[in-house]
Motif scaffolding. Sequence first.
Motif, PDB file in Angstrom:
ATOM      1  N   UNK A 205      -3.526  74.287  76.582  1.00 29.60           N
ATOM      2  CA  UNK A 205      -2.379  75.135  76.272  1.00 29.60           C
ATOM      3  C   UNK A 205      -1.885  75.740  77.587  1.00 29.60           C
ATOM      4  N   UNK A 206      -0.621  75.550  77.887  1.00 28.89           N
ATOM      5  CA  UNK A 206      -0.043  76.139  79.092  1.00 28.89           C
ATOM      6  C   UNK A 206       0.962  77.201  78.673  1.00 28.89           C
ATOM      7  N   UNK A 207       0.549  78.468  78.787  1.00 27.74           N
ATOM      8  CA  UNK A 207       1.428  79.570  78.397  1.00 27.74           C
ATOM      9  C   UNK A 207       2.378  79.963  79.515  1.00 27.74           C
ATOM     10  N   UNK A 208       2.055  79.595  80.748  1.00 29.61           N
ATOM     11  CA  UNK A 208       2.919  79.949  81.868  1.00 29.61           C
ATOM     12  C   UNK A 208       2.430  79.329  83.153  1.00 29.61           C
ATOM     13  N   UNK A 209       3.166  79.565  84.224  1.00 30.17           N
ATOM     14  CA  UNK A 209       2.815  79.063  85.554  1.00 30.17           C
ATOM     15  C   UNK A 209       3.091  80.149  86.585  1.00 30.17           C
ATOM     16  N   UNK A 210       2.413  80.026  87.720  1.00 29.06           N
ATOM     17  CA  UNK A 210       2.649  80.950  88.818  1.00 29.06           C
ATOM     18  C   UNK A 210       1.635  82.076  88.866  1.00 29.06           C
ATOM     19  N   UNK A 211       1.445  82.633  90.065  1.00 34.33           N
ATOM     20  CA  UNK A 211       0.503  83.730  90.272  1.00 34.33           C
ATOM     21  C   UNK A 211       1.059  84.628  91.374  1.00 34.33           C
ATOM     22  N   UNK A 212       0.998  85.952  91.208  1.00 38.06           N
ATOM     23  CA  UNK A 212       1.634  86.851  92.182  1.00 38.06           C
ATOM     24  C   UNK A 212       0.837  87.075  93.462  1.00 38.06           C
ATOM     25  N   UNK A 213      -0.404  86.608  93.519  1.00 36.60           N
ATOM     26  CA  UNK A 213      -1.243  86.925  94.666  1.00 36.60           C
ATOM     27  C   UNK A 213      -1.026  85.938  95.817  1.00 36.60           C
ATOM     28  N   UNK A 214      -1.684  86.197  96.953  1.00 36.58           N
ATOM     29  CA  UNK A 214      -1.429  85.434  98.176  1.00 36.58           C
ATOM     30  C   UNK A 214      -2.706  84.831  98.756  1.00 36.58           C
ATOM     31  N   UNK A 215      -3.594  84.342  97.925  1.00 34.60           N
ATOM     32  CA  UNK A 215      -4.844  83.759  98.416  1.00 34.60           C
ATOM     33  C   UNK A 215      -4.527  82.577  99.330  1.00 34.60           C
ATOM     34  N   UNK A 216      -5.059  82.603 100.542  1.00 33.17           N
ATOM     35  CA  UNK A 216      -4.670  81.603 101.541  1.00 33.17           C
ATOM     36  C   UNK A 216      -5.218  80.217 101.246  1.00 33.17           C
ATOM     37  N   UNK A 217      -6.256  80.120 100.410  1.00 31.67           N
ATOM     38  CA  UNK A 217      -6.828  78.808 100.092  1.00 31.67           C
ATOM     39  C   UNK A 217      -6.166  78.165  98.881  1.00 31.67           C
ATOM     40  N   UNK A 218      -5.251  78.876  98.233  1.00 34.34           N
ATOM     41  CA  UNK A 218      -4.697  78.443  96.950  1.00 34.34           C
ATOM     42  C   UNK A 218      -3.449  77.586  97.140  1.00 34.34           C
ATOM     43  N   UNK A 219      -3.344  76.513  96.364  1.00 36.16           N
ATOM     44  CA  UNK A 219      -2.146  75.675  96.373  1.00 36.16           C
ATOM     45  C   UNK A 219      -1.193  76.026  95.234  1.00 36.16           C
ATOM     46  N   UNK A 220      -1.699  76.715  94.211  1.00 38.32           N
ATOM     47  CA  UNK A 220      -0.885  77.009  93.031  1.00 38.32           C
ATOM     48  C   UNK A 220       0.362  77.806  93.405  1.00 38.32           C
ATOM     49  N   UNK A 221       0.186  78.837  94.237  1.00 36.20           N
ATOM     50  CA  UNK A 221       1.314  79.718  94.549  1.00 36.20           C
ATOM     51  C   UNK A 221       2.388  79.000  95.350  1.00 36.20           C
ATOM     52  N   UNK A 222       2.025  77.921  96.041  1.00 37.86           N
ATOM     53  CA  UNK A 222       3.004  77.195  96.845  1.00 37.86           C
ATOM     54  C   UNK A 222       3.603  76.001  96.110  1.00 37.86           C
ATOM     55  N   UNK A 223       3.137  75.742  94.897  1.00 39.44           N
ATOM     56  CA  UNK A 223       3.705  74.683  94.061  1.00 39.44           C
ATOM     57  C   UNK A 223       4.394  75.292  92.845  1.00 39.44           C
TER      58      UNK A 223
END
Length: 585
Positions: A205-223
């Motif tokens: 189930x995908x209720x949403x996308x995106x994350x407000x944080x800035x973790x430098x190892x994360x690809x989610x926030x840049x996609x």
Amino acid sequence: MTDRFHLLLIKPSRYDDDGYVVQWRRSVLPSNALSVLNALGEDCAERQVLGPEVEIRVEAYDDHTGLPPMAELIARLQAASAGALVGIVGAHSAQFPRGADIARRFHAAGIPAVIGGFHVSGAYSMLPEMPPELRQVIDEGISLFVGEGEGRLDAVIRDAHAGRMRPVYDYGGDLVDLSGAVIPRGLPATVENRMLVSVKPADPIEAGRGCPFKCSFCTVINVHGRQARTRDPEAIVRQIRSGVARGRDNFFFTDDNLVRNRRWREIFEGLIRLREEEGLAFNIMIQVDAQSDRDPDFIPMAVRAGCHQVFIGMESINSEALASVGKGHNDARRYRRLFLNWKRHGVVIMVGYILGFPGDTPESIRRDVETIKRELAVDLAYFYVLTPLPGSEDHVRMWRDGVELDPDLSHYTSYRSIAPHPTMSTQVLDGLYDEAWRSFYDDAHCERILTRHAVLGGSLDHLFPFLLVGRGAHPIDDAHPFEFGFVRVKSRRERRPDMPREPLMSFLARRVWETAEAQVRWIRLFRHMSPMVERARAAAAMPRPDDPALMVPAAPVETPAGKVGAALEVASPVSGVAASSGFAR
């Protein structure tokens, strides 16, 4: 006579160190990307995007459980009178080499192919020049898809039908409005039939996308962006109601951080209605951050909505390490209180824990793992190695600095070291990764985990299978629990193209031995761990032991090192044992 266009969607797996595809007789976790793209493809078919005279047939497979014979797939697509398209979907960095090899085989047969997913979108969007692996597939005539597919798949299908595929479909940074987006109807039958036989498949189930944080190892926030976008809560409710009607009772929310979905309350209210007013029995698993208990309503409502399992991105108990990767919002001083707030409701807690921060040493890693075992009521710790994944800020920084990284993308699993560490060699860090799994899941701690769960009212029957997999997946099948399946499969013909095909008889003899040995080890482990359940039940009925993990801190305490162990020394006992949450198991 109606013409037919054939859309084939494949979620790729990855190659192991011997060049064989990581595949299983039955898999456990479903692919959300495949579920979403399959729904988008079916929507294109229903809307007749190629006109009323062309039927669009959609077929989907997850490479983790194997594909039909390639010659058979190619023949089916070549027989489509109106053309065909192969979509390699949801490919992460470690899966890109395998995905590209699949695409090449279809392209060589004259069938257009396009590759999308986190690696393509992240690497293409974040780096100032195109990486060589992306340039290579474009030069070979294979297309790339950058960004999200909603509202864009139509164009790719039309181009494939017309024989004019573009090299790159670039929608990077152009985030879609999910409020009216197509909702998946469940897993494709070709995928669902290969899920683990002993449990019902968990619908993603995908209720949403995106994350407000800035973790430098994360690809989610840049996609997917740093703005949390959400689907219509009522559409989510309808999706789960439909799933229950199809016999499903487990749903996996794939959102990276559901607590940051601004409409989580509406979603939970809808699920509570399904359970308490309509009498539907189902469970959900969610992913949240370490501040998920800040709103006092979130955890109680999640439990009433059916949450029996939660994944929390703890990452480290060292405040300096967290700050070094932009995850300073994780307050290590609050971890024990956070976990107990979930555990009081009988929820199974999984955490992600990263090894290999710049300040880590062998001594600090060993000490921190022991601190987690002693001080925190964590049921399942899933270990990772800090990895500069393409699409992350860490990868961009290392690329600019000319840091020598492992050239083989198949190694970018986050389960091994692929970048130099300031104080440890690759061999030492990989050895510590293996050691962390052994230490956390040793006999004494497995029994302690079960006892804590029973003391706080949790279901041991629910926890035990996950604990068994947590302990056995890495040493027995060399697999992470999140990519684990039932009975490893290796195809002699599906070996990495740059590695030789093994002689038939020696390959078969080795595979028979490997498979038998693995199954014997699993049986022995099950028999060894099963008595722990009854001992935990008996221990839970006795007076509560002085277990630091079950003590509530009186208040957060500042410490020079910011370590959770020191911060939790000021504590007061938990006042009572929590009742079972009462939701369907």
